[in-house]
Motif scaffolding. Structure first.
Motif, PDB file in Angstrom:
ATOM      1  N   ARG A  21      -6.458 -11.028  -0.097  1.00 48.63           N
ATOM      2  CA  ARG A  21      -5.547 -10.411  -1.059  1.00 48.63           C
ATOM      3  C   ARG A  21      -6.151  -9.150  -1.662  1.00 48.63           C
ATOM      4  O   ARG A  21      -5.453  -8.152  -1.880  1.00 48.63           O
ATOM      5  N   ALA A  22      -7.454  -9.163  -1.907  1.00 52.27           N
ATOM      6  CA  ALA A  22      -8.107  -8.018  -2.534  1.00 52.27           C
ATOM      7  C   ALA A  22      -8.080  -6.785  -1.649  1.00 52.27           C
ATOM      8  O   ALA A  22      -8.194  -5.655  -2.143  1.00 52.27           O
ATOM      9  N   ALA A  23      -7.932  -6.984  -0.324  1.00 51.38           N
ATOM     10  CA  ALA A  23      -7.926  -5.851   0.607  1.00 51.38           C
ATOM     11  C   ALA A  23      -6.541  -5.239   0.765  1.00 51.38           C
ATOM     12  O   ALA A  23      -6.406  -4.152   1.339  1.00 51.38           O
ATOM     13  N   ILE A  24      -5.519  -5.915   0.263  1.00 49.96           N
ATOM     14  CA  ILE A  24      -4.141  -5.449   0.425  1.00 49.96           C
ATOM     15  C   ILE A  24      -3.790  -4.506  -0.725  1.00 49.96           C
ATOM     16  O   ILE A  24      -3.954  -4.875  -1.886  1.00 49.96           O
ATOM     17  N   PRO A  25      -3.330  -3.294  -0.451  1.00 54.75           N
ATOM     18  CA  PRO A  25      -2.963  -2.375  -1.537  1.00 54.75           C
ATOM     19  C   PRO A  25      -1.969  -3.009  -2.500  1.00 54.75           C
ATOM     20  O   PRO A  25      -1.073  -3.764  -2.097  1.00 54.75           O
ATOM     21  N   ALA A  26      -2.115  -2.700  -3.761  1.00 54.13           N
ATOM     22  CA  ALA A  26      -1.283  -3.311  -4.800  1.00 54.13           C
ATOM     23  C   ALA A  26       0.204  -3.015  -4.608  1.00 54.13           C
ATOM     24  O   ALA A  26       1.058  -3.794  -5.048  1.00 54.13           O
ATOM     25  N   ALA A  27       0.526  -1.898  -3.943  1.00 54.63           N
ATOM     26  CA  ALA A  27       1.927  -1.527  -3.768  1.00 54.63           C
ATOM     27  C   ALA A  27       2.660  -2.394  -2.741  1.00 54.63           C
ATOM     28  O   ALA A  27       3.895  -2.381  -2.698  1.00 54.63           O
ATOM     29  N   ILE A  28       1.931  -3.143  -1.932  1.00 52.86           N
ATOM     30  CA  ILE A  28       2.573  -3.990  -0.925  1.00 52.86           C
ATOM     31  C   ILE A  28       3.264  -5.135  -1.648  1.00 52.86           C
ATOM     32  O   ILE A  28       2.613  -5.932  -2.326  1.00 52.86           O
ATOM     33  N   PRO A  29       4.600  -5.254  -1.539  1.00 54.28           N
ATOM     34  CA  PRO A  29       5.343  -6.183  -2.400  1.00 54.28           C
ATOM     35  C   PRO A  29       5.220  -7.644  -1.975  1.00 54.28           C
ATOM     36  O   PRO A  29       4.902  -7.963  -0.822  1.00 54.28           O
ATOM     37  N   LEU A  30       5.496  -8.515  -2.921  1.00 51.96           N
ATOM     38  CA  LEU A  30       5.594  -9.952  -2.674  1.00 51.96           C
ATOM     39  C   LEU A  30       7.059 -10.292  -2.469  1.00 51.96           C
ATOM     40  O   LEU A  30       7.902  -9.984  -3.317  1.00 51.96           O
ATOM     41  N   MET A  31       7.380 -10.931  -1.363  1.00 58.06           N
ATOM     42  CA  MET A  31       8.765 -11.286  -1.051  1.00 58.06           C
ATOM     43  C   MET A  31       9.092 -12.666  -1.601  1.00 58.06           C
ATOM     44  O   MET A  31       8.408 -13.643  -1.285  1.00 58.06           O
ATOM     45  N   ASP A  32      10.131 -12.749  -2.413  1.00 58.89           N
ATOM     46  CA  ASP A  32      10.700 -14.025  -2.832  1.00 58.89           C
ATOM     47  C   ASP A  32      11.902 -14.294  -1.932  1.00 58.89           C
ATOM     48  O   ASP A  32      12.866 -13.522  -1.920  1.00 58.89           O
ATOM     49  N   THR A  33      11.843 -15.374  -1.174  1.00 59.02           N
ATOM     50  CA  THR A  33      12.854 -15.609  -0.142  1.00 59.02           C
ATOM     51  C   THR A  33      14.253 -15.758  -0.725  1.00 59.02           C
ATOM     52  O   THR A  33      15.223 -15.202  -0.191  1.00 59.02           O
TER      53      THR A  33
END
Length: 450
Positions: free
Chosen positions: A139-151
């Motif tokens: 998770r720490a390597a993923i840019p903060a702008a990459i969104p979390l999808m709520d299905t």
């Protein structure tokens, strides 16, 4: 191209020192996002590269993250050992080329037809392993702008889009209702590539060589990625090999799990197979809306807009198992009759045929690169119009769609499945007559002609 050459040369000189740019050529496809191949001979970092860019910020306005974040994600994946391209530089506003980034070019095959004609023996295992690596990115390597999808939220957005497009396609309404009724509990989120399929991978003699096109990445359920490459449309005719058109889903799952991916849940996988087929059906409709609004007036948009028929056919094939046995065995109703042969002045169909023949005979042979691609797309558009003029087939049925969406009507209703089958067969025959699943559906459903 001259302006782009000068700007790109200046950019490369800035990031790698003095040199000379050569061989700039736009790669086929990509009506919005452009890819340009070029060579750079410099004091250092000479070699072959690809520029991926949007000509202006307007092209990125409706996207959850921009090219800088996309490039950061690709670099993080590459750094973690994923077969992602190596990004060497990110465009800035002062570079005058829109938004984008430059990658080292990978020499490998990207054409699904060529890959599937003779896939390397390790390819399916490679695909499972690589997806496990993507899902394991910290998770720490993923840019903060990459969104979390709520299905649940994403499904509600698909439903709202469907209603905004008229809400009158019964197969899509059926799929939305099914997804609502089978919504899985949230999964522990991982990095989801979002477009992990044939067409976005590169392959050489040794197997998988690269994973491309990270613009749809998000955090969410890893089963979404597992299902996407198994959609019928992304198997490019290899219907007997459900995983990527390469092999079995059992072998694919086994490779994914052996490489450290989570345990595959068949019911969750089925949900995402239906969901992503629904998602692409609406994505095709959205293409037509983009053309209609003037946001993108390329011919490719309207042609892809008519590929909704493919996904509606696939949705009925996926969901017909929900119908009672008696309904699955019911005979098809007759197709609508074609229009009679013309005898007087040239018809609209014949005039369209004349233009299509001219494109094929006079324009296509001398076209090159992206121009040739555009000619082929235009020919496809005219072919759809010709078949539509012959058959006058429509897919819309607002009352039935509303009844399916509300649950007032289900596949248990006598004759409904047969009616839906006939509708998707006839529409796909007009819009995508060469779609491999069309022939399979005709055989499964007992159609004797067309």
């Amino acid at each position: 191209m001259t302006d782009l050459s000068a700007a790109l040369a200046a950019f490369m000189a800035r990031i790698s020192g003095p040199g000379e740019l050569a061989g700039l050529m736009r790669l086929s496809g990509g009506a919005n996002m452009e890819s340009w191949a070029f060579d750079w001979a410099g004091s250092k970092d000479s070699g072959a590269y690809v520029l991926r860019r949007a000509p202006s910020a307007d092209y990125m306005a409706d996207r959850p993250f921009g090219h800088a974040d996309e490039a950061a994600l690709v670099m993080a994946a590459h750094g973690a050992g994923v077969m992602a391209p190596e990004v060497v530089g990110v465009l800035g506003a002062s570079d005058g080329m829109g938004t984008g980034y430059v990658m080292r070019r990978i020499v490998a095959e990207v054409s699904p037809a060529k890959i599937l004609a003779a896939p390397p023996p390790t390819l399916l295992a490679d695909l499972g392993r690589e997806l496990a690596r993507i899902h394991a990115l910290p998770r720490a390597a993923i840019p903060a702008a990459i969104p979390l999808m709520d299905t649940a939220t994403a499904l509600a957005e698909l439903k709202a889009r469907f209603l905004s497009y008229g809400g009158d396609r019964p197969a899509i309404a059926l799929a939305i209702r099914w997804c609502e009724d089978h919504l899985p509990v949230p999964a522990e989120p991982v990095l989801v590539h979002g477009d992990y399929r044939m067409g976005n991978i590169m392959v050489d003699a040794n197997g998988l060589a690269a994973v491309l096109d990270w613009e749809l990445a998000h955090r969410g359920d890893g089963h979404e990625d597992l299902a996407f490459g198994c959609m019928t449309v992304w198997r490019f005719g290899a219907l007997d090999r459900p995983a990527f058109g390469v092999g079995s889903v059992e072998d694919y799952f086994a490779a994914y799990e052996a490489a450290g991916g989570g345990k595959v849940d068949p019911a969750r996988f089925r949900f995402w197979l239906v969901y992503r087929t629904l998602w692409w059906a609406l994505g095709c409709l959205q293409m037509g809306q983009a053309w209609r609004s003037g946001a993108d007036t390329t011919v490719e948009r309207v042609v892809v807009g008519r590929r909704t028929a493919e996904q509606e056919l696939d949705l009925i094939l996926l969901l017909e198992a929900e119908a009672p046995d008696a309904e699955r065995g019911r005979a098809l109703p007759p197709s609508r009759p074609s229009r009679p042969d013309p005898t007087g002045e040239p018809t609209n169909r014949e005039m369209v045929q004349a233009v299509r023949d001219w494109l094929e005979g006079d324009i296509k042979p001398t076209a090159e690169g992206h121009g040739k691609f555009q000619v082929v797309v235009a020919m496809n558009a005219l072919g759809i119009v010709m078949r539509d003029l012959d058959a006058a087939v429509r897919a819309e049925d607002g009352a039935l769609a509303e009844a399916l969406l509300s649950g007032a009507t289900t596949l248990a209703e006598p004759g409904l499945l047969a009616k839906l089958r006939r509708a998707v067969l006839d529409k796909c025959a007009v819009d995508s007559p060469k779609y491999a699943a069309l022939a399979r559906a005709r055989n499964l459903w007992g159609e004797q002609k067309n």
